[in-house]
Write a protein that holds these residues in place. Structure first.
Motif, PDB file in Angstrom:
ATOM      1  N   ALA A  27      28.929  11.540 -19.417  1.00  0.00           N
ATOM      2  CA  ALA A  27      28.015  11.113 -18.356  1.00  0.00           C
ATOM      3  C   ALA A  27      27.958   9.587 -18.262  1.00  0.00           C
ATOM      4  N   ARG A  28      28.001   8.916 -19.399  1.00  0.00           N
ATOM      5  CA  ARG A  28      27.985   7.448 -19.421  1.00  0.00           C
ATOM      6  C   ARG A  28      29.208   6.894 -18.694  1.00  0.00           C
ATOM      7  N   GLU A  29      30.367   7.512 -18.944  1.00  0.00           N
ATOM      8  CA  GLU A  29      31.620   7.082 -18.304  1.00  0.00           C
ATOM      9  C   GLU A  29      31.550   7.173 -16.779  1.00  0.00           C
ATOM     10  N   THR A  30      30.831   8.167 -16.274  1.00  0.00           N
ATOM     11  CA  THR A  30      30.763   8.366 -14.825  1.00  0.00           C
ATOM     12  C   THR A  30      29.517   7.755 -14.195  1.00  0.00           C
ATOM     13  N   GLY A  31      28.699   7.088 -15.023  1.00  0.00           N
ATOM     14  CA  GLY A  31      27.491   6.463 -14.498  1.00  0.00           C
ATOM     15  C   GLY A  31      26.358   7.438 -14.226  1.00  0.00           C
ATOM     16  N   ASN A  32      26.394   8.609 -14.886  1.00  0.00           N
ATOM     17  CA  ASN A  32      25.379   9.628 -14.634  1.00  0.00           C
ATOM     18  C   ASN A  32      24.443   9.890 -15.808  1.00  0.00           C
ATOM     19  N   LEU A  33      24.507   9.059 -16.840  1.00  0.00           N
ATOM     20  CA  LEU A  33      23.627   9.255 -17.982  1.00  0.00           C
ATOM     21  C   LEU A  33      22.231   8.759 -17.632  1.00  0.00           C
ATOM     22  N   ARG A  34      21.273   9.628 -17.771  1.00  0.00           N
ATOM     23  CA  ARG A  34      19.883   9.273 -17.450  1.00  0.00           C
ATOM     24  C   ARG A  34      19.126   8.820 -18.692  1.00  0.00           C
ATOM     25  N   TRP A  35      19.265   9.566 -19.814  1.00  0.00           N
ATOM     26  CA  TRP A  35      18.657   9.176 -21.093  1.00  0.00           C
ATOM     27  C   TRP A  35      19.725   9.186 -22.152  1.00  0.00           C
ATOM     28  N   GLU A  36      19.794   8.129 -22.917  1.00  0.00           N
ATOM     29  CA  GLU A  36      20.685   8.088 -24.074  1.00  0.00           C
ATOM     30  C   GLU A  36      20.245   9.161 -25.071  1.00  0.00           C
ATOM     31  N   PRO A  37      21.172   9.664 -25.880  1.00  0.00           N
ATOM     32  CA  PRO A  37      20.791  10.640 -26.907  1.00  0.00           C
ATOM     33  C   PRO A  37      19.728  10.054 -27.837  1.00  0.00           C
ATOM     34  N   MET A  38      18.738  10.892 -28.173  1.00  0.00           N
ATOM     35  CA  MET A  38      17.666  10.424 -29.049  1.00  0.00           C
ATOM     36  C   MET A  38      17.018  11.598 -29.758  1.00  0.00           C
ATOM     37  N   ASP A  39      16.510  11.320 -30.951  1.00  0.00           N
ATOM     38  CA  ASP A  39      15.715  12.307 -31.675  1.00  0.00           C
ATOM     39  C   ASP A  39      14.297  12.243 -31.143  1.00  0.00           C
ATOM     40  N   MET A  40      13.758  13.403 -30.844  1.00  0.00           N
ATOM     41  CA  MET A  40      12.392  13.514 -30.370  1.00  0.00           C
ATOM     42  C   MET A  40      11.584  14.310 -31.394  1.00  0.00           C
ATOM     43  N   ALA A  41      10.356  14.650 -31.064  1.00  0.00           N
ATOM     44  CA  ALA A  41       9.530  15.473 -31.949  1.00  0.00           C
ATOM     45  C   ALA A  41      10.271  16.763 -32.296  1.00  0.00           C
ATOM     46  N   ALA A  42       9.891  17.372 -33.414  1.00  0.00           N
ATOM     47  CA  ALA A  42      10.609  18.544 -33.922  1.00  0.00           C
ATOM     48  C   ALA A  42      10.760  19.655 -32.881  1.00  0.00           C
ATOM     49  N   HIS A  43       9.767  19.892 -32.053  1.00  0.00           N
ATOM     50  CA  HIS A  43       9.863  20.970 -31.067  1.00  0.00           C
ATOM     51  C   HIS A  43      10.764  20.610 -29.882  1.00  0.00           C
ATOM     52  N   ILE A  44      11.150  19.362 -29.780  1.00  0.00           N
ATOM     53  CA  ILE A  44      12.033  18.921 -28.698  1.00  0.00           C
ATOM     54  C   ILE A  44      13.469  18.780 -29.191  1.00  0.00           C
ATOM     55  N   GLY A  45      13.656  18.288 -30.395  1.00  0.00           N
ATOM     56  CA  GLY A  45      14.995  18.162 -30.968  1.00  0.00           C
ATOM     57  C   GLY A  45      15.707  16.887 -30.569  1.00  0.00           C
ATOM     58  N   TYR A  46      17.010  16.954 -30.562  1.00  0.00           N
ATOM     59  CA  TYR A  46      17.891  15.829 -30.218  1.00  0.00           C
ATOM     60  C   TYR A  46      18.330  16.042 -28.781  1.00  0.00           C
ATOM     61  N   ILE A  47      18.090  15.091 -27.901  1.00  0.00           N
ATOM     62  CA  ILE A  47      18.327  15.300 -26.475  1.00  0.00           C
ATOM     63  C   ILE A  47      19.019  14.118 -25.808  1.00  0.00           C
ATOM     64  N   CYS A  48      19.615  14.405 -24.673  1.00  0.00           N
ATOM     65  CA  CYS A  48      20.024  13.399 -23.696  1.00  0.00           C
ATOM     66  C   CYS A  48      19.821  14.056 -22.336  1.00  0.00           C
ATOM     67  N   ALA A  49      19.924  13.285 -21.287  1.00  0.00           N
ATOM     68  CA  ALA A  49      19.815  13.856 -19.940  1.00  0.00           C
ATOM     69  C   ALA A  49      20.803  13.174 -19.019  1.00  0.00           C
ATOM     70  N   VAL A  50      21.303  13.946 -18.074  1.00  0.00           N
ATOM     71  CA  VAL A  50      22.238  13.426 -17.080  1.00  0.00           C
ATOM     72  C   VAL A  50      21.721  13.760 -15.683  1.00  0.00           C
TER      73      VAL A  50
END
Length: 75
Positions: A27-50
């Motif tokens: 997604a970063r390569e195409t300019g579509n990454l919205r959130w960089e990967p990150m660790d969130m609270a335990a119930h959310i986990g490790y996420i990114c968004a495009v």
């Protein structure tokens, strides 16, 4: 115009943390990454968004335990 706005989104749980990183890299390569990967609270986990082509947010996660919870509840 986004269909899922202002913040509704589609979430997809991936089996490995590295899968989230791979999605983010593409997604970063195409300019579509919205959130960089990150660790969130335990119930959310490790996420990114495009952003999808319509501007909607697609969240990719690992370790949210959605899949395992559904398996446990529904078999």
């Amino acid at each position: 115009m986004p269909t899922l706005a202002p913040f509704a989104h589609i979430g997809i749980e991936l089996p490995h943390r590295e899968d989230v990183n791979e999605v983010a890299a593409k997604a970063r390569e195409t300019g579509n990454l919205r959130w960089e990967p990150m660790d969130m609270a335990a119930h959310i986990g490790y996420i990114c968004a495009v952003n999808d082509p319509d501007g909607n947010t697609i969240e990719f996660s690992h370790n949210q335990k959605v899949f395992s919870t559904i398996q446990e509840l529904w078999g």
